[in-house]
Design an enzyme around this catalytic site. Structure first.
Site, mmCIF file in Angstrom:
data_model
loop_
_atom_site.group_PDB
_atom_site.id
_atom_site.type_symbol
_atom_site.label_atom_id
_atom_site.label_comp_id
_atom_site.label_asym_id
_atom_site.label_seq_id
_atom_site.Cartn_x
_atom_site.Cartn_y
_atom_site.Cartn_z
ATOM 1 N N ARG A 89 -8.217 -0.374 5.378
ATOM 2 C CA ARG A 89 -7.466 0.667 4.591
ATOM 3 C C ARG A 89 -6.079 0.146 4.158
ATOM 4 N NH1 ARG A 89 -5.980 5.628 8.169
ATOM 5 N NH2 ARG A 89 -4.741 5.955 6.307
ATOM 6 N N ARG A 122 -4.178 10.680 5.252
ATOM 7 C CA ARG A 122 -3.172 11.550 5.465
ATOM 8 C C ARG A 122 -2.395 11.445 4.342
ATOM 9 N NH1 ARG A 122 -1.450 13.715 9.873
ATOM 10 N NH2 ARG A 122 0.601 13.722 8.943
ATOM 11 N N LYS A 126 0.812 -1.135 -0.296
ATOM 12 C CA LYS A 126 -0.076 0.030 -0.144
ATOM 13 C C LYS A 126 0.843 1.353 -0.348
ATOM 14 C CE LYS A 126 -1.353 1.604 4.230
ATOM 15 N NZ LYS A 126 -1.351 2.966 4.603
ATOM 16 N N ASN A 127 1.949 1.033 0.891
ATOM 17 C CA ASN A 127 2.615 2.443 1.160
ATOM 18 C C ASN A 127 3.594 2.662 0.072
ATOM 19 O OD1 ASN A 127 1.227 3.052 3.305
ATOM 20 N ND2 ASN A 127 2.906 2.522 4.669
ATOM 21 N N ASP A 136 5.568 0.131 11.940
ATOM 22 C CA ASP A 136 4.335 -0.222 11.496
ATOM 23 C C ASP A 136 4.093 -1.942 12.019
ATOM 24 O OD1 ASP A 136 3.559 1.965 10.555
ATOM 25 O OD2 ASP A 136 4.014 1.839 8.354
ATOM 26 N N ARG A 154 1.826 14.311 14.037
ATOM 27 C CA ARG A 154 2.313 13.998 12.219
ATOM 28 C C ARG A 154 2.253 15.341 11.387
ATOM 29 N NH1 ARG A 154 -0.386 8.567 10.328
ATOM 30 N NH2 ARG A 154 1.489 8.851 9.035
ATOM 31 N N PRO A 155 2.860 16.648 11.956
ATOM 32 C CA PRO A 155 3.101 17.462 10.893
ATOM 33 C C PRO A 155 3.557 17.347 9.472
ATOM 34 C CG PRO A 155 4.709 17.629 12.655
ATOM 35 C CD PRO A 155 4.071 16.305 12.796
ATOM 36 N N ASP A 157 5.465 19.833 8.155
ATOM 37 C CA ASP A 157 6.530 21.236 8.068
ATOM 38 C C ASP A 157 7.495 20.782 7.189
ATOM 39 O OD1 ASP A 157 7.055 19.369 10.253
ATOM 40 O OD2 ASP A 157 8.372 20.938 10.832
ATOM 41 N N LEU A 158 8.059 19.558 7.235
ATOM 42 C CA LEU A 158 9.378 19.498 6.418
ATOM 43 C C LEU A 158 8.936 19.291 4.892
ATOM 44 C CD1 LEU A 158 10.956 16.784 8.997
ATOM 45 C CD2 LEU A 158 11.320 19.357 8.842
ATOM 46 N N CYS A 169 -3.624 12.564 14.038
ATOM 47 C CA CYS A 169 -4.271 11.313 13.799
ATOM 48 C C CYS A 169 -4.066 10.723 15.145
ATOM 49 C CB CYS A 169 -4.014 10.767 12.593
ATOM 50 S SG CYS A 169 -2.745 9.497 12.746
ATOM 51 N N ILE A 191 8.992 6.520 16.811
ATOM 52 C CA ILE A 191 8.924 7.377 15.441
ATOM 53 C C ILE A 191 7.558 8.289 15.902
ATOM 54 C CG2 ILE A 191 8.186 7.048 13.106
ATOM 55 C CD1 ILE A 191 10.733 6.076 13.935
HETATM 56 N N1 EPU Z 1 7.420 14.637 10.772
HETATM 57 C C1 EPU Z 1 7.579 16.011 11.046
HETATM 58 N N2 EPU Z 1 7.491 16.725 10.084
HETATM 59 C C2 EPU Z 1 6.977 16.432 8.897
HETATM 60 C C3 EPU Z 1 6.885 14.867 8.464
HETATM 61 C C4 EPU Z 1 7.202 13.986 9.570
HETATM 62 O O1 EPU Z 1 7.765 16.113 12.239
HETATM 63 O O2 EPU Z 1 7.077 17.260 7.987
HETATM 64 C C5 EPU Z 1 7.603 13.498 11.980
HETATM 65 C C6 EPU Z 1 6.445 12.758 12.244
HETATM 66 O O3 EPU Z 1 5.473 13.577 13.142
HETATM 67 C C7 EPU Z 1 6.853 11.388 12.770
HETATM 68 C C8 EPU Z 1 8.186 11.230 12.110
HETATM 69 O O4 EPU Z 1 8.550 12.500 11.631
HETATM 70 O O5 EPU Z 1 7.220 11.456 14.240
HETATM 71 C C9 EPU Z 1 8.226 10.235 10.512
HETATM 72 O O6 EPU Z 1 6.838 10.381 10.053
HETATM 73 P P1 EPU Z 1 7.058 10.223 8.591
HETATM 74 O O7 EPU Z 1 6.679 11.523 7.813
HETATM 75 O O8 EPU Z 1 8.229 9.191 8.093
HETATM 76 O O9 EPU Z 1 5.710 9.354 8.308
HETATM 77 P P2 EPU Z 1 4.644 9.389 7.264
HETATM 78 O O10 EPU Z 1 5.370 9.619 6.084
HETATM 79 O O11 EPU Z 1 3.607 10.378 7.527
HETATM 80 C C10 EPU Z 1 4.918 7.007 6.581
HETATM 81 C C11 EPU Z 1 3.826 5.628 6.661
HETATM 82 C C12 EPU Z 1 3.431 5.452 7.719
HETATM 83 C C13 EPU Z 1 4.442 4.889 8.803
HETATM 84 C C14 EPU Z 1 5.382 6.130 8.723
HETATM 85 C C15 EPU Z 1 6.831 5.626 9.638
HETATM 86 C C16 EPU Z 1 2.857 6.068 4.134
HETATM 87 C C17 EPU Z 1 1.720 6.516 3.520
HETATM 88 N N3 EPU Z 1 2.840 6.059 5.673
HETATM 89 O O12 EPU Z 1 4.295 7.942 7.196
HETATM 90 O O13 EPU Z 1 2.543 4.059 7.577
HETATM 91 O O14 EPU Z 1 4.162 4.658 9.883
HETATM 92 O O15 EPU Z 1 5.893 6.321 7.345
HETATM 93 O O16 EPU Z 1 7.466 4.490 9.062
HETATM 94 O O17 EPU Z 1 4.036 5.687 3.654
HETATM 95 C C18 EPU Z 1 0.825 2.832 7.878
HETATM 96 O O18 EPU Z 1 0.779 2.290 6.816
HETATM 97 O O19 EPU Z 1 -0.333 2.267 8.937
HETATM 98 C C19 EPU Z 1 1.330 3.881 8.454
HETATM 99 C C20 EPU Z 1 1.027 4.631 9.475
#
Ligand code: EPU
Length: 422
Positions: free
Chosen positions: A402, A95, A22-23, A310, A124-125, A127-128, A119, A332
């Site tokens: 999902r 998201r 999925k991801n 995950d 889960r911001p 900002d980056l 969520c 994480i």
């Molecule tokens: N973060 C920030 N700022 C940002 C982006 C991230 O502070 O701009 C923080 C997040 O709040 C978190 C950390 O960085 O604490 C890592 O978050 P990341 O951005 O890597 O997560 P994501 O990209 O939103 C993806 C997967 C998630 C998985 C995470 C971590 C997808 C669609 N989603 O989320 O999958 O848990 O990486 O590996 O690829 C799931 O499939 O159930 C799921 C939640």
């Protein structure tokens, strides 16, 4: 709302095939916005997040075909972008909708994407994602709950971006934008997850020039124009890990096919430490023999190639059955232990101390009504139910729908007593 009725106590036995990731499929679908030609994807799982992404792309005026049956083919063609928007209603159900931000600004020069908000598992911001696109020249503001981004005249340009924190979808978003931008982009402190690698592979097929994938530094030479491509999505490593844990927790004997064992090396190492015998001699296949009495083992979630967040809930279910204490540390997400209190209602002994969960086993779990709070938490509850005495009712199964393709069919073919009720 659907529920699962699960009667525990069955050892799982037999063969099961893993679906596509999925991801990896979600960013691949978003990447189809980067070209006016057809992107053909295979091995896309039929799960709810994929239909949500399909609806989002259709809202942007892409032609999207997601046949209900077949090999998981998805065909997308975005001849032109006439509606560069991700509305709140779709973003709040998924998201990962934010993945259209980079491609939209890069291709059409404009994007309006609802801010995802927090969520169940954390704040889960994004900002980056925003900061990196600003470095590429985009003007970005947030108003009325929406991110509004505009590319400069001449389009996004390459930049040197250092991510303050490792972010999976952040790396993907910027990688897609950089592929179409003008000039060179260097991305540092990138996510090394296999899903990022799979996206890069698709982008290269579309004509992008990318180096360093799978390392922390990715270099992109902007192509200015990308074409169509055909791509097969990698196997879902989290579904694979969940099935390994299901075999381990039930003391079963399961052969898992269409998998990529190399993508779950950390999970294999940890579950082997608890006593499961996991053999990966046959390519694309794992044979798992549960030990009958798992041993305790501490685990800390980490970015890839570490133990995935995950898989944390599923591992916690296994730890409740281990003969001793396991300490699980979540690094994480700040709030990813919601499943612990539901497992405790089934009889587990789990103490949460900030980011650590101390699980004392073995506990005799008993079936009851439990509530799923997010996708992976639901998977953890299903695993706990497989060993609980009596019947467990898992409510809010839409979370599991999902991201897991027909999980109840896969588990019942392995001998689990699980059925869906509406
Ligand atoms: N973060 C920030 N700022 C940002 C982006 C991230 O502070 O701009 C923080 C997040 O709040 C978190 C950390 O960085 O604490 C890592 O978050 P990341 O951005 O890597 O997560 P994501 O990209 O939103 C993806 C997967 C998630 C998985 C995470 C971590 C997808 C669609 N989603 O989320 O999958 O848990 O990486 O590996 O690829 C799931 O499939 O159930 C799921 C939640």
């Amino acid at each position: 709302m659907d529920k699962f009725l699960i009667t525990g106590g069955r050892r799982l036995e037999g063969t099961v095939a893993v679906s596509g990731a999925k991801n990896a499929a979600l960013p691949a679908m978003a990447a189809a916005l980067l070209t006016d030609q057809t992107v053909m994807l295979h091995n896309v799982p039929r799960v709810r997040d994929i239909s949500t992404m399909g609806r989002l792309l259709a809202h942007i005026q892409a032609e999207v075909e997601i046949p209900a049956a077949g090999d998981g083919a998805v065909r997308i063609r975005t001849e032109k972008i006439s509606h560069a928007e991700a509305p709140y209603d779709l973003v709040r159900t998924m998201r990962a909708s934010v993945l259209v931000l980079g491609p939209l600004v890069a291709r059409s020069g404009y994007a309006r994407v609802s801010l995802p908000g927090g969520c169940a598992i954390g704040a889960r911001p994004v900002d980056l994602h925003i900061k990196a696109l600003e470095q590429m020249g985009a003007q970005i503001g947030t108003e009325h709950g929406y991110i509004e981004a505009r590319a400069p005249a001449g389009g996004l340009r390459g930049a040197h971006i250092v991510f303050e924190k490792i972010t999976v979808t952040g790396t993907e978003n910027v990688l897609m934008a950089a592929a179409l931008a003008s000039g060179k982009t260097v991305l540092e402190n990138c996510a090394r997850e296999p899903e990022v690698g799979d996206l890069a592979e698709l982008l290269v097929k579309m004509g992008a020039r990318i180096e360093g994938v799978g390392t922390a530094t990715i270099r992109v030479e902007g192509a200015g124009h990308l074409g169509g491509a055909e791509h097969t999505v990698i196997p879902d490593r989290i579904e694979t890990g969940t099935l390994v844990a299901a075999a381990a927790i039930t003391g079963g004997n399961v052969r898992i096919t269409r998998a990529e064992p190399a993508h779950i090396a950390a999970v294999i190492a940890k579950l082997s430490e608890t006593g499961a015998a996991i053999d990966t001699f046959e390519p694309g296949t794992l044979c798992v023999q549960g030990s009958g009495q798992p041993a305790p083992a501490d685990v800390t979630t980490q970015e890839y190639p570490g133990f995935p967040t995950d898989m944390q809930a599923q591992y916690m279910a296994l730890a409740t059955q281990a003969d001793g204490t396991s300490v699980i540390t979540e690094t994480i997400f700040e709030n990813r232990f919601l499943h612990a209190s539901e497992m405790a209602r089934m009889g587990a002994d789990i103490a949460i101390e900030g980011r650590r969960a101390v699980v004392r086993g073995p506990s005799r779990l008993t079936g009851t009504a439990v509530m799923a709070s997010d996708l992976r938490a639901s998977a953890g509850l299903v695993l706990a139910a497989l060993v609980a005495k009596g019947e467990t009712v898992v409510d809010r199964v839409y979370h599991i729908d999902r991201g897991y393709e027909r999980i109840e069919e896969k588990l019942s073919r392995l001998g689990a007593q699980i059925r869906r009720i509406s």
